[in-house]
Design a protein around this motif. Sequence first.
Motif, PDB file in Angstrom:
ATOM      1  N   ASP A  87     -12.345   1.015  -5.955  1.00 13.38           N
ATOM      2  CA  ASP A  87     -12.659   0.596  -4.578  1.00 13.38           C
ATOM      3  C   ASP A  87     -11.610  -0.388  -4.074  1.00 13.38           C
ATOM      4  O   ASP A  87     -11.929  -1.472  -3.580  1.00 13.38           O
ATOM      5  CB  ASP A  87     -14.064  -0.015  -4.500  1.00 13.38           C
ATOM      6  CG  ASP A  87     -15.153   1.003  -4.806  1.00 13.38           C
ATOM      7  OD1 ASP A  87     -15.137   2.088  -4.200  1.00 13.38           O
ATOM      8  OD2 ASP A  87     -16.014   0.715  -5.664  1.00 13.38           O
TER       9      ASP A  87
ATOM     10  N   THR B 200     -15.101  -2.122   3.501  1.00 11.33           N
ATOM     11  CA  THR B 200     -16.063  -1.214   4.117  1.00 11.33           C
ATOM     12  C   THR B 200     -17.113  -1.955   4.913  1.00 11.33           C
ATOM     13  O   THR B 200     -17.468  -1.557   6.025  1.00 11.33           O
ATOM     14  CB  THR B 200     -16.745  -0.352   3.036  1.00 11.33           C
ATOM     15  OG1 THR B 200     -15.748   0.405   2.340  1.00 11.33           O
ATOM     16  CG2 THR B 200     -17.757   0.599   3.652  1.00 11.33           C
TER      17      THR B 200
ATOM     18  N   HIS C 279      -9.756  -0.749  -1.539  1.00 10.94           N
ATOM     19  CA  HIS C 279      -9.754  -1.215  -0.149  1.00 10.94           C
ATOM     20  C   HIS C 279     -10.635  -2.442   0.046  1.00 10.94           C
ATOM     21  O   HIS C 279     -10.490  -3.152   1.052  1.00 10.94           O
ATOM     22  CB  HIS C 279     -10.228  -0.096   0.770  1.00 10.94           C
ATOM     23  CG  HIS C 279     -11.553   0.472   0.371  1.00 10.94           C
ATOM     24  ND1 HIS C 279     -11.736   1.187  -0.799  1.00 10.94           N
ATOM     25  CD2 HIS C 279     -12.784   0.401   0.966  1.00 10.94           C
ATOM     26  CE1 HIS C 279     -13.007   1.537  -0.904  1.00 10.94           C
ATOM     27  NE2 HIS C 279     -13.661   1.078   0.137  1.00 10.94           N
ATOM     28  N   ASN C 280     -11.556  -2.700  -0.898  1.00  7.26           N
ATOM     29  CA  ASN C 280     -12.479  -3.840  -0.766  1.00  7.26           C
ATOM     30  C   ASN C 280     -11.977  -5.111  -1.446  1.00  7.26           C
ATOM     31  O   ASN C 280     -12.673  -6.126  -1.417  1.00  7.26           O
ATOM     32  CB  ASN C 280     -13.842  -3.488  -1.364  1.00  7.26           C
ATOM     33  CG  ASN C 280     -14.616  -2.494  -0.529  1.00  7.26           C
ATOM     34  OD1 ASN C 280     -14.446  -2.424   0.684  1.00  7.26           O
ATOM     35  ND2 ASN C 280     -15.464  -1.698  -1.163  1.00  7.26           N
TER      36      ASN C 280
ATOM     37  N   HIS D 291      -3.574   0.116  -3.307  1.00  8.18           N
ATOM     38  CA  HIS D 291      -3.314  -1.219  -2.763  1.00  8.18           C
ATOM     39  C   HIS D 291      -2.977  -2.118  -3.953  1.00  8.18           C
ATOM     40  O   HIS D 291      -3.813  -2.328  -4.833  1.00  8.18           O
ATOM     41  CB  HIS D 291      -4.535  -1.739  -2.023  1.00  8.18           C
ATOM     42  CG  HIS D 291      -5.072  -0.787  -0.996  1.00  8.18           C
ATOM     43  ND1 HIS D 291      -4.423  -0.528   0.196  1.00  8.18           N
ATOM     44  CD2 HIS D 291      -6.181  -0.007  -0.987  1.00  8.18           C
ATOM     45  CE1 HIS D 291      -5.117   0.348   0.900  1.00  8.18           C
ATOM     46  NE2 HIS D 291      -6.192   0.686   0.197  1.00  8.18           N
TER      47      HIS D 291
ATOM     48  N   THR E 158       0.849  -1.191   0.000  1.00  8.57           N
ATOM     49  CA  THR E 158       0.000   0.000   0.000  1.00  8.57           C
ATOM     50  C   THR E 158       0.883   1.239   0.000  1.00  8.57           C
ATOM     51  O   THR E 158       1.870   1.300   0.738  1.00  8.57           O
ATOM     52  CB  THR E 158      -0.925   0.023   1.228  1.00  8.57           C
ATOM     53  OG1 THR E 158      -1.809  -1.113   1.175  1.00  8.57           O
ATOM     54  CG2 THR E 158      -1.764   1.285   1.268  1.00  8.57           C
TER      55      THR E 158
ATOM     56  N   GLU F 135      -8.113   3.144  -3.910  1.00 10.83           N
ATOM     57  CA  GLU F 135      -9.137   3.370  -2.889  1.00 10.83           C
ATOM     58  C   GLU F 135      -9.964   4.601  -3.233  1.00 10.83           C
ATOM     59  O   GLU F 135      -9.435   5.621  -3.681  1.00 10.83           O
ATOM     60  CB  GLU F 135      -8.486   3.519  -1.514  1.00 10.83           C
ATOM     61  CG  GLU F 135      -9.486   3.579  -0.381  1.00 10.83           C
ATOM     62  CD  GLU F 135      -8.876   3.251   0.975  1.00 10.83           C
ATOM     63  OE1 GLU F 135      -9.522   3.563   1.997  1.00 10.83           O
ATOM     64  OE2 GLU F 135      -7.764   2.672   1.016  1.00 10.83           O
ATOM     65  N   CYS F 136     -11.257   4.512  -2.980  1.00 14.72           N
ATOM     66  CA  CYS F 136     -12.141   5.640  -3.266  1.00 14.72           C
ATOM     67  C   CYS F 136     -12.103   6.648  -2.120  1.00 14.72           C
ATOM     68  O   CYS F 136     -11.592   6.372  -1.030  1.00 14.72           O
ATOM     69  CB  CYS F 136     -13.572   5.155  -3.473  1.00 14.72           C
ATOM     70  SG  CYS F 136     -14.387   4.591  -1.955  1.00 14.72           S
TER      71      CYS F 136
ATOM     72  N   HIS G 282     -13.760   8.559   0.924  1.00 15.40           N
ATOM     73  CA  HIS G 282     -14.744   8.147   1.923  1.00 15.40           C
ATOM     74  C   HIS G 282     -15.458   9.343   2.545  1.00 15.40           C
ATOM     75  O   HIS G 282     -16.136   9.196   3.566  1.00 15.40           O
ATOM     76  CB  HIS G 282     -14.056   7.326   3.025  1.00 15.40           C
ATOM     77  CG  HIS G 282     -13.420   6.078   2.523  1.00 15.40           C
ATOM     78  ND1 HIS G 282     -14.129   4.950   2.165  1.00 15.40           N
ATOM     79  CD2 HIS G 282     -12.110   5.760   2.302  1.00 15.40           C
ATOM     80  CE1 HIS G 282     -13.301   4.000   1.756  1.00 15.40           C
ATOM     81  NE2 HIS G 282     -12.069   4.471   1.830  1.00 15.40           N
TER      82      HIS G 282
ATOM     83  N   TRP H 137     -10.047  -4.874   5.746  1.00 19.49           N
ATOM     84  CA  TRP H 137      -9.955  -3.570   5.097  1.00 19.49           C
ATOM     85  C   TRP H 137     -11.285  -3.130   4.495  1.00 19.49           C
ATOM     86  O   TRP H 137     -11.490  -1.944   4.256  1.00 19.49           O
ATOM     87  CB  TRP H 137      -8.924  -3.602   3.957  1.00 19.49           C
ATOM     88  CG  TRP H 137      -7.500  -3.761   4.369  1.00 19.49           C
ATOM     89  CD1 TRP H 137      -7.004  -3.930   5.636  1.00 19.49           C
ATOM     90  CD2 TRP H 137      -6.369  -3.772   3.491  1.00 19.49           C
ATOM     91  NE1 TRP H 137      -5.642  -4.042   5.599  1.00 19.49           N
ATOM     92  CE2 TRP H 137      -5.219  -3.950   4.302  1.00 19.49           C
ATOM     93  CE3 TRP H 137      -6.217  -3.649   2.120  1.00 19.49           C
ATOM     94  CZ2 TRP H 137      -3.934  -4.014   3.763  1.00 19.49           C
ATOM     95  CZ3 TRP H 137      -4.940  -3.711   1.578  1.00 19.49           C
ATOM     96  CH2 TRP H 137      -3.815  -3.885   2.388  1.00 19.49           C
TER      97      TRP H 137
ATOM     98  N   LYS I   7      -4.220   9.560  -2.860  1.00 20.27           N
ATOM     99  CA  LYS I   7      -5.076   8.382  -2.979  1.00 20.27           C
ATOM    100  C   LYS I   7      -4.296   7.149  -2.504  1.00 20.27           C
ATOM    101  O   LYS I   7      -3.133   6.968  -2.867  1.00 20.27           O
ATOM    102  CB  LYS I   7      -5.490   8.171  -4.439  1.00 20.27           C
ATOM    103  CG  LYS I   7      -6.196   9.355  -5.078  1.00 20.27           C
ATOM    104  CD  LYS I   7      -7.544   9.607  -4.456  1.00 20.27           C
ATOM    105  CE  LYS I   7      -8.519   8.495  -4.755  1.00 20.27           C
ATOM    106  NZ  LYS I   7      -9.839   8.763  -4.117  1.00 20.27           N
ATOM    107  N   SER I   8      -4.944   6.328  -1.701  1.00 21.95           N
ATOM    108  CA  SER I   8      -4.314   5.089  -1.257  1.00 21.95           C
ATOM    109  C   SER I   8      -4.384   4.050  -2.363  1.00 21.95           C
ATOM    110  O   SER I   8      -5.466   3.772  -2.891  1.00 21.95           O
ATOM    111  CB  SER I   8      -5.002   4.553   0.003  1.00 21.95           C
ATOM    112  OG  SER I   8      -4.794   5.424   1.093  1.00 21.95           O
TER     113      SER I   8
END
Length: 250
Positions: free
Chosen positions: A38, A49, A40-41, A21, A6, A73-74, A76, A47, A18-19
């Motif tokens: 997305d 949501t 993180h999902n 991954h 990450t 990652e979007c 939040h 991780w 922006k993160s």
Amino acid sequence: MGRVETFDFYFPYKNVDKSIHIYLPEGEGPFPVLYMYDGHNLFFNSWATYGTSWGLKDFMDNYPQPMIIVGIECSHQGSERLWEYSPYKIEQSIFGSGLIDGYGKQYMEWLVNTLKPHIDNKYPTLSDRQNTAVGGSSMGGLMAFYSGLAHNKTFSKIASLSPSLFFCKKQLMEEWEHSQIDPDSRFYFSFGEEEIENSPQALSPVEYFNDAIQQAGASSMIHIQAGGGHNEATWAAQNQRYIAFLFEER
């Protein structure tokens, strides 16, 4: 076994980091690349949501064709994700959001012209169009489809799961008229059986574009996941199906 790294990457349009991954398989490569929204999902339940991920780390660790997956990652913050993942200004309210002043076009310019070159310089990628895919679900599915239209010279393979196309079908049809889809393109669409029962209007634009893509000489399919809903578990259940279709596993 692969690993997930990450890091933060600057998005100048919104002046934020922006993160990112990124899943990296074992070996020296070079590898095909799948960009996904997305991010993180995608890999770990801890991780995600809603506590359930796509399980792509475990899946790819056992998949015979290694590839790099870049998950972005979007935002939040409030309804910002809807703006981020909409290529257009949407006058009608969706999901109770009110007007959406989408900046998905600027987001995609950043992904294609800034983030992708960074990934290609840093990691052992196969950077050509033939080995570059994009995917997402819901609003991310809309962005994946838009990516395939507006940036078909970059992405040859598109996975658009439970895509939110219905509220901007008119704009997408106009986008289609100005797009040049390479016949060597592959589009995967899907919905869960239950979400189609609850929102039958969601299927109509997908059927329209599925037919248009095939008439243009490219490959396209629609999959309805039995018993599936609008959730990560339904999308995770299709990992084998959409990756095999996009990369033409036999």
